[in-house]
Design an enzyme around this catalytic site. Structure first.
Site, PDB file in Angstrom:
ATOM      1  N   TYR A  11      -5.148  12.405   0.825  1.00 30.56           N
ATOM      2  CA  TYR A  11      -5.293  11.031   1.396  1.00 30.56           C
ATOM      3  C   TYR A  11      -6.616  10.934   1.534  1.00 30.56           C
ATOM      4  O   TYR A  11      -7.128  11.087   2.491  1.00 30.56           O
ATOM      5  CB  TYR A  11      -4.387  10.892   2.502  1.00 30.56           C
ATOM      6  CG  TYR A  11      -4.318   9.254   3.085  1.00 30.56           C
ATOM      7  CD1 TYR A  11      -4.991   8.104   2.282  1.00 30.56           C
ATOM      8  CD2 TYR A  11      -3.813   8.822   4.111  1.00 30.56           C
ATOM      9  CE1 TYR A  11      -4.951   6.922   2.671  1.00 30.56           C
ATOM     10  CE2 TYR A  11      -3.881   7.592   4.590  1.00 30.56           C
ATOM     11  CZ  TYR A  11      -4.385   6.521   4.030  1.00 30.56           C
ATOM     12  OH  TYR A  11      -4.443   5.169   4.133  1.00 30.56           O
TER      13      TYR A  11
ATOM     14  N   LYS B 255      -4.161  10.178  -3.199  1.00 32.56           N
ATOM     15  CA  LYS B 255      -3.948   8.790  -2.978  1.00 32.56           C
ATOM     16  C   LYS B 255      -5.347   8.053  -2.660  1.00 32.56           C
ATOM     17  O   LYS B 255      -6.000   8.558  -1.672  1.00 32.56           O
ATOM     18  CB  LYS B 255      -3.239   8.509  -1.789  1.00 32.56           C
ATOM     19  CG  LYS B 255      -3.217   6.852  -0.956  1.00 32.56           C
ATOM     20  CD  LYS B 255      -1.872   6.694  -0.144  1.00 32.56           C
ATOM     21  CE  LYS B 255      -2.274   5.612   0.919  1.00 32.56           C
ATOM     22  NZ  LYS B 255      -2.865   4.721   0.456  1.00 32.56           N
TER      23      LYS B 255
ATOM     24  N   THR C 198      -7.700   5.385  -1.866  1.00 32.51           N
ATOM     25  CA  THR C 198      -7.990   4.127  -1.102  1.00 32.51           C
ATOM     26  C   THR C 198      -9.478   4.080  -0.979  1.00 32.51           C
ATOM     27  O   THR C 198     -10.293   4.289   0.125  1.00 32.51           O
ATOM     28  CB  THR C 198      -7.630   4.049   0.142  1.00 32.51           C
ATOM     29  OG1 THR C 198      -5.968   4.098   0.037  1.00 32.51           O
ATOM     30  CG2 THR C 198      -7.641   2.716   0.842  1.00 32.51           C
TER      31      THR C 198
ATOM     32  N   ASP D 117      -5.149  -2.660  -2.874  1.00 30.23           N
ATOM     33  CA  ASP D 117      -4.074  -3.462  -3.480  1.00 30.23           C
ATOM     34  C   ASP D 117      -4.976  -4.785  -4.070  1.00 30.23           C
ATOM     35  O   ASP D 117      -4.386  -5.070  -5.130  1.00 30.23           O
ATOM     36  CB  ASP D 117      -3.007  -4.027  -2.620  1.00 30.23           C
ATOM     37  CG  ASP D 117      -2.226  -3.238  -1.563  1.00 30.23           C
ATOM     38  OD1 ASP D 117      -2.698  -1.898  -1.784  1.00 30.23           O
ATOM     39  OD2 ASP D 117      -1.693  -3.387  -0.666  1.00 30.23           O
ATOM     40  N   GLU D 118      -6.006  -5.220  -3.336  1.00 31.57           N
ATOM     41  CA  GLU D 118      -6.586  -6.287  -4.064  1.00 31.57           C
ATOM     42  C   GLU D 118      -7.420  -5.922  -5.286  1.00 31.57           C
ATOM     43  O   GLU D 118      -7.991  -6.910  -5.955  1.00 31.57           O
ATOM     44  CB  GLU D 118      -7.291  -6.993  -3.009  1.00 31.57           C
ATOM     45  CG  GLU D 118      -8.440  -6.308  -2.133  1.00 31.57           C
ATOM     46  CD  GLU D 118      -7.547  -5.535  -0.758  1.00 31.57           C
ATOM     47  OE1 GLU D 118      -6.514  -4.803  -1.215  1.00 31.57           O
ATOM     48  OE2 GLU D 118      -8.327  -5.599   0.501  1.00 31.57           O
TER      49      GLU D 118
END
Ligand code: NGF
Length: 289
Positions: A133, A161, A163, A187-188
């Site tokens: 992560y 993952k 981010t 997400d954006e």
């Protein structure tokens, strides 16, 4: 086919205890309405770093029971307390989770050797695969391409993952490790990650916005970039409105508008003010009605 996972939220009661029924309702909504591919359980969106070990276990158990094998599950077990991370990994594996994830150990500025040892220890003797992560903005831990490569030498570490809005590193990861899974977590910025060959996305806003995100992925796969842009444009207006209204409590407030009893966020996160409630109602009416 690229996969879409919701980062499961933890519903709390007004006194900050876990609201089991609320979690079950959110899991059900993700399966029945969102038709999600899977759930990321116990991550940032789950407010997990504010939970006790027993509360974290309870959330894994509720999600495991309620999904009943219908969707993929990933249990985020990372903790600055390695003893806790190992205990959680074993607990999740014993429950039946096939995949776990772990944020690197944070706060103390550990060396890379210490971070690698942390992952090896979490995985030792536990029959699961792991997704790193990587969330440098919150964890404070940035891994280089070379460091990802060293972690990926452990065959149980199947991917990341991601981010992180470092798209150069994302492209280099895809190129260097074609067999590892990369799930994007902003997400954006999904529109920017799709052409870089991600295997899917994991995020908080998919709890509400999975249909639009899935349509965006389908449009991308059909080569319809105009539609991809239009869908991301609507999603971004929604996501920025959620962020402006305090994102985690607001995701829950919008769920409440939909009839899903998502409860509260845990202090020190805010309990909703009248203004936040009005903001969430407006978001619901604008994007979901
Ligand atoms: O909440 C954050 C903080 N990021 C999430 C997601 O990457 C975290 C992201 O969906 C997650 O999946 C988890 O661990 O629970 C954002 O909320 C979203 O892009 C809005 O900014 O970075």
């Amino acid at each position: 086919m690229k996969k879409l996972y919701s980062a499961l939220m933890t519903a709390f009661n007004g006194d900050d205890t876990i609201n089991e029924q609320g979690i079950r309702e959110m899991v059900r909504y993700n399966i029945d309405v969102n038709k999600i591919d899977g759930l990321y359980v116990g991550g940032s969106t789950g407010e997990s770093f504010m939970l006790s070990t027993e509360e974290r276990k309870l959330v894994y158990k509720i999600a495991y029971e309620e999904t009943a094998g219908k969707v993929d599950l990933i249990a985020q077990v990372g903790s600055v307390n390695l003893t806790e991370a190992k205990e959680l990994a074993k607990y999740a594996a014993d429950l039946g989770y096939k995949t776990i994830s772990a944020v690197p150990p944070f706060y103390y500025h550990f060396t890379f050797e210490q971070i690698k040892d942390y992952y090896d220890q979490i995985l030792a003797g536990v029959d699961v695969q792991l997704i790193i992560y990587s969330i440098p903005a919150l964890s404070g831990v940035s891994l280089s391409l070379d460091e990802f490569g060293k972690l990926f030498e452990n065959p149980k570490i199947i991917g990341v993952k991601y981010t992180n809005n470092d798209f150069l590193l994302l492209q280099r990861l895809r190129s260097a490790f074609p067999d590892k899974k990369i799930y994007f977590g902003t997400d954006e910025m999904l529109i920017s990650a799709l052409p870089l060959g991600i295997d899917g996305a994991i995020g908080s806003t998919f709890n509400l916005n999975a249909k639009r995100a899935k349509a965006e992925i389908a449009a991308y796969e059909a080569g319809d970039m105009k539609k991809v842009f239009e869908l991301q444009d609507v999603s971004n207006k929604l996501i920025l409105a959620l962020i402006d209204n305090d994102i985690y409590p607001s995701l829950k407030l919008v769920f409440e508008e939909m009839g899903v009893h998502a409860g509260y966020s845990k202090a020190p996160m805010s309990k909703p003010s009248a203004e936040m409630k009005a903001g969430a109602k407006k978001i619901y009416e604008t994007y979901f009605k």
